[in-house]
Design an enzyme around this catalytic site. Structure first.
Site, PDB file in Angstrom:
ATOM      1  N   CYS A  77      22.812  -1.502 -20.781  1.00  0.00           N
ATOM      2  CA  CYS A  77      23.501  -2.252 -21.834  1.00  0.00           C
ATOM      3  C   CYS A  77      23.097  -1.736 -23.209  1.00  0.00           C
ATOM      4  O   CYS A  77      23.738  -2.036 -24.207  1.00  0.00           O
ATOM      5  CB  CYS A  77      23.222  -3.736 -21.701  1.00  0.00           C
ATOM      6  SG  CYS A  77      21.494  -4.097 -21.487  1.00  0.00           S
ATOM      7  N   GLU A 101      24.271 -12.223 -21.400  1.00  0.00           N
ATOM      8  CA  GLU A 101      24.071 -10.943 -22.100  1.00  0.00           C
ATOM      9  C   GLU A 101      25.086  -9.993 -21.495  1.00  0.00           C
ATOM     10  O   GLU A 101      25.077  -9.749 -20.295  1.00  0.00           O
ATOM     11  CB  GLU A 101      22.625 -10.491 -21.881  1.00  0.00           C
ATOM     12  CG  GLU A 101      22.233  -9.347 -22.763  1.00  0.00           C
ATOM     13  CD  GLU A 101      22.157  -8.063 -22.004  1.00  0.00           C
ATOM     14  OE1 GLU A 101      23.182  -7.353 -22.017  1.00  0.00           O
ATOM     15  OE2 GLU A 101      21.125  -7.763 -21.403  1.00  0.00           O
TER      16      GLU A 101
HETATM   17  P1  NAP Z   1      29.859  -8.529 -13.307  1.00  0.00           P
HETATM   18  O1  NAP Z   1      31.131  -8.074 -12.704  1.00  0.00           O
HETATM   19  O2  NAP Z   1      29.970  -9.299 -14.558  1.00  0.00           O
HETATM   20  O3  NAP Z   1      29.087  -9.391 -12.203  1.00  0.00           O
HETATM   21  C1  NAP Z   1      27.812  -9.956 -12.448  1.00  0.00           C
HETATM   22  C2  NAP Z   1      27.657 -11.205 -11.599  1.00  0.00           C
HETATM   23  O4  NAP Z   1      28.519 -12.216 -12.099  1.00  0.00           O
HETATM   24  C3  NAP Z   1      28.013 -11.006 -10.147  1.00  0.00           C
HETATM   25  O5  NAP Z   1      27.146 -11.783  -9.366  1.00  0.00           O
HETATM   26  C4  NAP Z   1      29.424 -11.560 -10.064  1.00  0.00           C
HETATM   27  O6  NAP Z   1      29.713 -12.100  -8.811  1.00  0.00           O
HETATM   28  C5  NAP Z   1      29.389 -12.674 -11.081  1.00  0.00           C
HETATM   29  N1  NAP Z   1      30.690 -12.912 -11.669  1.00  0.00           N
HETATM   30  C6  NAP Z   1      31.467 -12.013 -12.303  1.00  0.00           C
HETATM   31  N2  NAP Z   1      32.588 -12.593 -12.743  1.00  0.00           N
HETATM   32  C7  NAP Z   1      32.497 -13.887 -12.389  1.00  0.00           C
HETATM   33  C8  NAP Z   1      33.360 -14.999 -12.557  1.00  0.00           C
HETATM   34  N3  NAP Z   1      34.532 -14.899 -13.161  1.00  0.00           N
HETATM   35  N4  NAP Z   1      32.959 -16.188 -12.053  1.00  0.00           N
HETATM   36  C9  NAP Z   1      31.781 -16.299 -11.395  1.00  0.00           C
HETATM   37  N5  NAP Z   1      30.935 -15.289 -11.205  1.00  0.00           N
HETATM   38  C10 NAP Z   1      31.296 -14.087 -11.690  1.00  0.00           C
HETATM   39  O7  NAP Z   1      28.882  -7.345 -13.613  1.00  0.00           O
HETATM   40  P2  NAP Z   1      28.449  -6.075 -12.771  1.00  0.00           P
HETATM   41  O8  NAP Z   1      28.979  -6.142 -11.374  1.00  0.00           O
HETATM   42  O9  NAP Z   1      27.015  -5.942 -12.967  1.00  0.00           O
HETATM   43  O10 NAP Z   1      29.124  -4.836 -13.499  1.00  0.00           O
HETATM   44  C11 NAP Z   1      30.438  -4.813 -13.962  1.00  0.00           C
HETATM   45  C12 NAP Z   1      30.459  -4.494 -15.445  1.00  0.00           C
HETATM   46  O11 NAP Z   1      29.515  -5.322 -16.150  1.00  0.00           O
HETATM   47  C13 NAP Z   1      30.049  -3.105 -15.794  1.00  0.00           C
HETATM   48  O12 NAP Z   1      31.074  -2.196 -15.644  1.00  0.00           O
HETATM   49  C14 NAP Z   1      29.582  -3.285 -17.221  1.00  0.00           C
HETATM   50  O13 NAP Z   1      30.663  -3.216 -18.114  1.00  0.00           O
HETATM   51  C15 NAP Z   1      28.992  -4.642 -17.282  1.00  0.00           C
HETATM   52  N6  NAP Z   1      27.520  -4.704 -17.193  1.00  0.00           N
HETATM   53  C16 NAP Z   1      26.816  -5.037 -18.286  1.00  0.00           C
HETATM   54  C17 NAP Z   1      25.443  -5.136 -18.215  1.00  0.00           C
HETATM   55  C18 NAP Z   1      24.612  -5.535 -19.381  1.00  0.00           C
HETATM   56  O14 NAP Z   1      23.421  -5.327 -19.349  1.00  0.00           O
HETATM   57  N7  NAP Z   1      25.160  -6.148 -20.401  1.00  0.00           N
HETATM   58  C19 NAP Z   1      24.778  -4.927 -17.031  1.00  0.00           C
HETATM   59  C20 NAP Z   1      25.520  -4.609 -15.920  1.00  0.00           C
HETATM   60  C21 NAP Z   1      26.900  -4.521 -16.026  1.00  0.00           C
HETATM   61  P3  NAP Z   1      30.633 -11.363  -7.752  1.00  0.00           P
HETATM   62  O15 NAP Z   1      30.460  -9.892  -7.913  1.00  0.00           O
HETATM   63  O16 NAP Z   1      30.144 -11.893  -6.461  1.00  0.00           O
HETATM   64  O17 NAP Z   1      32.018 -11.791  -8.043  1.00  0.00           O
END
Ligand code: NAP
Length: 532
Positions: free
Chosen positions: A303, A266
Site C-alpha cells: 500500500c 486502510e
Molecule cells: P479486498 O478485495 O478488499 O479483500 C479484503 C477482504 O475484505 C477479504 O477478506 C474480502 O473477502 C473482504 N471483502 C472485500 N469486499 C467486501 C465486501 N464488499 N463485503 C464484505 N467483505 C468484503 O482486498 P484484497 O483481496 O487484499 O486485494 C484486492 C485489492 O485490494 C488489490 O488489488 C489492491 O488494490 C487492494 N489492496 C490494498 C492493500 C492496502 O494495504 N491498502 C492491501 C491489499 C490489497 P472475500 O475475498 O472473501 O470476498
C-alpha cells in the site's frame, strides 16, 4: 507437519457447518492446495460474536499486565510454529522465505511492543482536572477522563501481508492490547496460514486462561461472510486492510446498521513522490535504483508502493525517466498474490492506458504465464492531464509507476493540490531546494499521513511516532493509524467521571496513582499522587 482441518475456529472450537468450500491456490503455478476450507455460516458468525461479547464481560476488567502477558505468549506460540508457518505462507502467497521471515519478526515484534506499552500504562491517557470550588460565578467540578476498551472487534486480514496485517497482525494486536476480543475474517488467499495462526492463538488463550470467546477465526471467500460479521449487532468496531471497494463497502454497511460502528479501513494509495531537479542532477543513478527497488518490492504489492512520480520537464528528467524505464524492464517479473489481484491490475492499468495523454514506456500483461504476474511497468503523462483527470489517480496494485511531467513549478504545485488522500508523500531534493520543497510539503501535508524526505515509502517502522493513515480514500478514518503503537486508540473509548468518589474511580484516576503511570493533572504531566 500440522494436519489442517479447513474449519473455522469459533471460540476455540473447530466448526464447519457450511456447505460451500474453497481452497488456497499456489500463485507460482496456479495449482489448488489440498485442503478444503469451509465458508463460515450465519450461525457460526453469530456464535463467534456472541462469545466475544461474553468474553468481553470478563476481559474488560483484566489489568493491563495480564493482557501484556497474553500478547507475549502469542508471540512465543507464533515462533513455536517454526518453519511450517513460513513454508505454508510461501506456498499460498509466493512472497518468498526471506520476506516472510522478516514479516514474522515484525509481527511478533509488534505484539511484544504492545505488551511493553501496556506495562508502561500511560496509554489510557489519564487526564485529571481537579475541582475549583471557589471559582466564580460557579464552582468547577472534579473531572477525570481515561480510555476504556470499545468491545468486540472484527479484523479483516490483508492479502499482501499474511502475517503483519493478518490473523495476529497490527489490527488484531492493537485491539487485543486495548482489551477487545477479536473475530478475524481470514483472507481467502491464505487460509492455511490463517489456520496455523489460529492454532497458535488458541494455545495462548488456553495457557493464559482467557475466555475462549476472546478469539475466533472465520474463513470465507464470499463477501457475505464479511457482511454478516459487520452487521452483527454485538460488534463494536472493524479493522480492515484491502481494496477501496471492499473497505468502502464495509464502511457503508456499518453505517447502515441500526447502531453504526467505526470502520478503520486502510485502503488504496498511490504515494506521490516529487523529484526536484537538483536531486536528479546530483544522483540520478542511485535515485533511479532506489525508486525501482521500492516500486518492485514484493512485486509492487504494497500500500506504500511509490506509484506516482511528479517532476519538472527538462533534459535531465527525460534521461532519468529513461533510466528508470530500463531498470524496470531489466528486473525479473515478480509473482502476484492471486488471480483477483492479477486481473484487477490488468483492468486498472488498461483503464489508465486508454487515456490519450498516457504513454506506456515499458511493461504490460505477460501472456500465458505459469504464475500470476504483470510485467514491471512504466507509464508517463503530463501535468495538465493529471490535473484534469482524476482517473489517473487510480491505484495500480503491482509493479507500476506513473510519471507526471510538469511544465513549470506552478503546474507541479497544481498537481499536488489536485491529489487525493494518500498514506505517504515524498520529496527528493537537494538542500538548496528547501524553499521550494517547503512550499510543496505545505500542499502534501494536507494529502498524506507520512511525509518523507529523500527516501522511499515502502518499509513502515512500527514505533510510537508512526502514522500509517491519511485522508480518504487512503483510509476511512484519517485521525487514526493502523501501524505503530497509537493504533491502539482506535479500539479505546474515552469516559469522563465527574465528582466521582475516589473509591469508585478506576485505579488510573485515583488520587494515589497506584499504577504509578504518567497522567496530565491540572495541565501538567506527572506521576505524582494528588493531595487534595
Ligand atoms: P479486498 O478485495 O478488499 O479483500 C479484503 C477482504 O475484505 C477479504 O477478506 C474480502 O473477502 C473482504 N471483502 C472485500 N469486499 C467486501 C465486501 N464488499 N463485503 C464484505 N467483505 C468484503 O482486498 P484484497 O483481496 O487484499 O486485494 C484486492 C485489492 O485490494 C488489490 O488489488 C489492491 O488494490 C487492494 N489492496 C490494498 C492493500 C492496502 O494495504 N491498502 C492491501 C491489499 C490489497 P472475500 O475475498 O472473501 O470476498
Amino acid at each position: 507437519m500440522t494436519t489442517l482441518t479447513g474449519m473455522n475456529f469459533i471460540a476455540g472450537s473447530p466448526s464447519a457447518r457450511g456447505a460451500s468450500t474453497f481452497t488456497s491456490v499456489n500463485p507460482r503455478n496456479k495449482q489448488a492446495g489440498g485442503v478444503a476450507f469451509t465458508n463460515a455460516t450465519a450461525d457460526e458468525i453469530h456464535r463467534a460474536v456472541i462469545s466475544a461479547a461474553e468474553a468481553f464481560e470478563q476481559t474488560r476488567h483484566y489489568p493491563a499486565s495480564r493482557l501484556a502477558d497474553f500478547l507475549e505468549r502469542v508471540a512465543d506460540e507464533i515462533n513455536g510454529l517454526g518453519d511450517e508457518l513460513l513454508q505454508t505462507a510461501d506456498m499460498e502467497t509466493a512472497l518468498g522465505l526471506p520476506r516472510l521471515t522478516g514479516e514474522r519478526g515484525r509481527t511478533t515484534g509488534q505484539l511484544q511492543a504492545f505488551a511493553r506499552l501496556l506495562r508502561e500504562g500511560s496509554y489510557v491517557e489519564a487526564i485529571i482536572d481537579t475541582a475549583l470550588p471557589d471559582r466564580q460565578p460557579a464552582p468547577r467540578p472534579d473531572i477525570r477522563r481515561m480510555l476504556f476498551p470499545i468491545g468486540p472487534v472484527a479484523v479483516f486480514s490483508a492479502s499482501n501481508f499474511p502475517f503483519a496485517f493478518a490473523v495476529c497482525g497490527g489490527d488484531t494486536a492493537s485491539a487485543w492490547a486495548a482489551g477487545c476480543p477479536v473475530i478475524v475474517k481470514a483472507h481467502p488467499g491464505h487460509p492455511a496460514t490463517s489456520e496455523l495462526f489460529a492454532i497458535a492463538v488458541n494455545r495462548a488463550v488456553e495457557a493464559s486462561d482467557f475466555p475462549k470467546g476472546w478469539f475466533s477465526l472465520v474463513q470465507g471467500n464470499t463477501i457475505e461472510v464479511g457482511q454478516m460479521l459487520v452487521q452483527h449487532p454485538r460488534l463494536a468496531a472493524v479493522g480492515f486492510t484491502g481494496s477501496l471497494r471492499g473497505g468502502r463497502a464495509l464502511f457503508d454497511s456499518a453505517a447502515r446498521r441500526e447502531t453504526p460502528i467505526p470502520v478503520y479501513a486502510e485502503m488504496g494509495s498511490i504515494n506521490p513522490s516529487v523529484i526536484l531537479p537538483g536531486a536528479i542532477e546530483a544522483r540520478a543513478e542511485s535515485l533511479a535504483e532506489g525508486l525501482v527497488a521500492s516500486a518492485t518490492l514484493g512485486s509492487g504489492q504494497f500500500c506504500t508502493n511509490p506509484g506516482l512520480v511528479l517532476l519538472l520537464q527538462n533534459d535531465q528528467s527525460a534521461a532519468f525517466i529513461h533510466t528508470v524505464k530500463d531498470k524496470m524492464a531489466a528486473r525479473p517479473v515478480g509473482v502476484l498474490l492471486n488471480a483477483a489481484i492479477e486481473s484487477g491490475l490488468e483492468h486498472v492499468v488498461a483503464q489508465t492506458q486508454s487515456r490519450e495523454a498516457v504513454h506506456t514506456l515499458t511493461g504490460g500483461i505477460v501472456p500465458e504465464s505459469e504464475s500470476y504476474c504483470y510485467a514491471n511497468t512504466v507509464l508517463q503523462t503530463t501535468g495538465a492531464a493529471f490535473i484534469s483527470d482524476s482517473l489517473l489517480q487510480t491505484e495500480h496494485f503491482g509493479p507500476v509507476t506513473l510519471f507526471v511531467v510538469c511544465q513549470s513549478e506552478e503546474e507541479l504545485l497544481r498537481c499536488v493540490f489536485a491529489l487525493h488522500g494518500n498514506l505517504t508523500a515524498t520529496i527528493h531534493a537537494e538542500n538548496h531546494e528547501q524553499a521550494l520543497a517547503a512550499t510543496i510539503y505545505g500542499g502534501l501535508r494536507e494529502k498524506a499521513g507520512r511525509l518523507i524526505w529523500n527516501g522511499f515509502p515502502t518499509g513502515v517502522e512500527v514505533v510510537h511516532a508512526q502514522q500509517h493513515g491519511g485522508p480518504y480514500p487512503a483510509t476511512t478514518a484519517p485521525a487514526t493509524t493502523s501501524v505503530g503503537l497509537t493504533a491502539i486508540k482506535r479500539f479505546l473509548r474515552p469516559v469522563a467521571f465527574q465528582n466521582m468518589p475516589d473509591g469508585l474511580l478506576p485505579q488510573a484516576l485515583q488520587n494515589a496513582n497506584p499504577l504509578g503511570i504518567w497522567r496530565t493533572v491540572n495541565n501538567e504531566l506527572t506521576r505524582e499522587r494528588i493531595s487534595l
